[in-house]
Design a protein around this motif. Structure first.
Motif, PDB file in Angstrom:
ATOM      1  N   HIS A 125      53.338  27.595  81.207  1.00 15.62           N
ATOM      2  CA  HIS A 125      52.033  27.859  81.831  1.00 15.62           C
ATOM      3  C   HIS A 125      50.893  27.358  80.935  1.00 15.62           C
ATOM      4  O   HIS A 125      49.904  26.816  81.411  1.00 15.62           O
ATOM      5  CB  HIS A 125      51.855  29.348  82.130  1.00 15.62           C
ATOM      6  CG  HIS A 125      52.392  29.744  83.456  1.00 15.62           C
ATOM      7  ND1 HIS A 125      53.647  30.278  83.614  1.00 15.62           N
ATOM      8  CD2 HIS A 125      51.858  29.643  84.695  1.00 15.62           C
ATOM      9  CE1 HIS A 125      53.858  30.514  84.893  1.00 15.62           C
ATOM     10  NE2 HIS A 125      52.789  30.129  85.569  1.00 15.62           N
ATOM     11  N   ASP A 166      69.938  22.187  92.795  1.00 18.81           N
ATOM     12  CA  ASP A 166      69.028  22.720  91.790  1.00 18.81           C
ATOM     13  C   ASP A 166      69.543  22.308  90.413  1.00 18.81           C
ATOM     14  O   ASP A 166      70.704  22.534  90.088  1.00 18.81           O
ATOM     15  CB  ASP A 166      68.963  24.246  91.856  1.00 18.81           C
ATOM     16  CG  ASP A 166      68.170  24.752  93.045  1.00 18.81           C
ATOM     17  OD1 ASP A 166      67.313  24.004  93.541  1.00 18.81           O
ATOM     18  OD2 ASP A 166      68.418  25.885  93.478  1.00 18.81           O
ATOM     19  N   TYR A 178      62.692  30.075  88.117  1.00 19.38           N
ATOM     20  CA  TYR A 178      62.517  28.742  88.691  1.00 19.38           C
ATOM     21  C   TYR A 178      61.238  28.113  88.170  1.00 19.38           C
ATOM     22  O   TYR A 178      60.248  28.795  87.930  1.00 19.38           O
ATOM     23  CB  TYR A 178      62.447  28.811  90.223  1.00 19.38           C
ATOM     24  CG  TYR A 178      63.773  29.138  90.852  1.00 19.38           C
ATOM     25  CD1 TYR A 178      64.708  28.135  91.079  1.00 19.38           C
ATOM     26  CD2 TYR A 178      64.090  30.435  91.212  1.00 19.38           C
ATOM     27  CE1 TYR A 178      65.929  28.418  91.654  1.00 19.38           C
ATOM     28  CE2 TYR A 178      65.310  30.738  91.780  1.00 19.38           C
ATOM     29  CZ  TYR A 178      66.225  29.723  92.007  1.00 19.38           C
ATOM     30  OH  TYR A 178      67.433  30.015  92.570  1.00 19.38           O
ATOM     31  N   TRP A 179      61.276  26.786  88.000  1.00 15.70           N
ATOM     32  CA  TRP A 179      60.099  26.042  87.580  1.00 15.70           C
ATOM     33  C   TRP A 179      60.130  24.689  88.270  1.00 15.70           C
ATOM     34  O   TRP A 179      61.183  24.189  88.643  1.00 15.70           O
ATOM     35  CB  TRP A 179      60.095  25.874  86.057  1.00 15.70           C
ATOM     36  CG  TRP A 179      58.763  25.405  85.546  1.00 15.70           C
ATOM     37  CD1 TRP A 179      58.425  24.126  85.223  1.00 15.70           C
ATOM     38  CD2 TRP A 179      57.600  26.187  85.329  1.00 15.70           C
ATOM     39  NE1 TRP A 179      57.119  24.066  84.815  1.00 15.70           N
ATOM     40  CE2 TRP A 179      56.582  25.329  84.869  1.00 15.70           C
ATOM     41  CE3 TRP A 179      57.304  27.539  85.481  1.00 15.70           C
ATOM     42  CZ2 TRP A 179      55.297  25.763  84.564  1.00 15.70           C
ATOM     43  CZ3 TRP A 179      56.023  27.973  85.174  1.00 15.70           C
ATOM     44  CH2 TRP A 179      55.040  27.095  84.714  1.00 15.70           C
ATOM     45  N   SER A 180      58.998  24.080  88.418  1.00 23.42           N
ATOM     46  CA  SER A 180      58.878  22.794  89.106  1.00 23.42           C
ATOM     47  C   SER A 180      59.572  21.672  88.336  1.00 23.42           C
ATOM     48  O   SER A 180      59.196  21.361  87.203  1.00 23.42           O
ATOM     49  CB  SER A 180      57.397  22.445  89.281  1.00 23.42           C
ATOM     50  OG  SER A 180      57.259  21.100  89.690  1.00 23.42           O
ATOM     51  N   SER A 181      60.565  21.060  88.974  1.00 27.34           N
ATOM     52  CA  SER A 181      61.237  19.926  88.334  1.00 27.34           C
ATOM     53  C   SER A 181      60.295  18.726  88.254  1.00 27.34           C
ATOM     54  O   SER A 181      60.392  17.914  87.344  1.00 27.34           O
ATOM     55  CB  SER A 181      62.526  19.562  89.071  1.00 27.34           C
ATOM     56  OG  SER A 181      62.259  19.239  90.416  1.00 27.34           O
ATOM     57  N   LEU A 182      59.369  18.634  89.189  1.00 27.22           N
ATOM     58  CA  LEU A 182      58.375  17.551  89.162  1.00 27.22           C
ATOM     59  C   LEU A 182      57.496  17.677  87.914  1.00 27.22           C
ATOM     60  O   LEU A 182      57.244  16.695  87.214  1.00 27.22           O
ATOM     61  CB  LEU A 182      57.514  17.591  90.424  1.00 27.22           C
ATOM     62  CG  LEU A 182      56.406  16.546  90.527  1.00 27.22           C
ATOM     63  CD1 LEU A 182      56.998  15.143  90.545  1.00 27.22           C
ATOM     64  CD2 LEU A 182      55.569  16.783  91.760  1.00 27.22           C
ATOM     65  N   PHE A 183      57.043  18.885  87.615  1.00 30.66           N
ATOM     66  CA  PHE A 183      56.224  19.113  86.427  1.00 30.66           C
ATOM     67  C   PHE A 183      57.026  18.815  85.158  1.00 30.66           C
ATOM     68  O   PHE A 183      56.525  18.178  84.230  1.00 30.66           O
ATOM     69  CB  PHE A 183      55.706  20.548  86.399  1.00 30.66           C
ATOM     70  CG  PHE A 183      54.993  20.895  85.120  1.00 30.66           C
ATOM     71  CD1 PHE A 183      53.738  20.378  84.853  1.00 30.66           C
ATOM     72  CD2 PHE A 183      55.590  21.719  84.190  1.00 30.66           C
ATOM     73  CE1 PHE A 183      53.088  20.679  83.663  1.00 30.66           C
ATOM     74  CE2 PHE A 183      54.947  22.022  83.002  1.00 30.66           C
ATOM     75  CZ  PHE A 183      53.694  21.497  82.739  1.00 30.66           C
TER      76      PHE A 183
END
Length: 105
Positions: A52, A34, A9-14
């Motif tokens: 990252h 999702d 999972y990763w931030s969709s906002l980012f």
């Protein structure tokens, strides 16, 4: 994000903030759903490391393979990122002669 050897999972906002292409795609998905990004040519470790690096480094240096991943995600001109100093002036409506300036890096 689904990769050749698994998913994470990763931030969709980012992601949306990093790429206008992803912003358009993610804006069409429902908030309760999702969104899934499939990257079969990259490993989870590699994608996670690059994301990252993008998040944590003020002026990152990317290898050719990392640039290919970023280009695939629609993140362009990444080597041109500059950390600029901005000046913000805050004025109070209570005292019009009283203002403060804050420098943000």
């Amino acid at each position: 994000i689904c990769c050749s050897d698994g998913s994470f999972y990763w931030s969709s906002l980012f992601l949306a903030a990093s790429s206008k292409h992803l912003q358009k795609i993610l804006s069409h998905s429902k908030l309760e759903d999702d969104a899934v990004i499939i990257l079969p040519d990259f490993s989870t470790h590699f994608v996670n490391m690059v994301l990252h690096k993008l998040l944590e480094t003020s002026k990152p240096e990317f290898s050719r393979e990392e640039c290919i991943l970023l280009h695939t995600l629609g993140i362009h001109r990444i080597n041109e990122i500059k950390k600029e100093e901005r000046l913000i002036q805050i004025k109070s409506s209570a005292n019009k002669n009283d203002s403060k300036s804050v420098s943000i890096k």
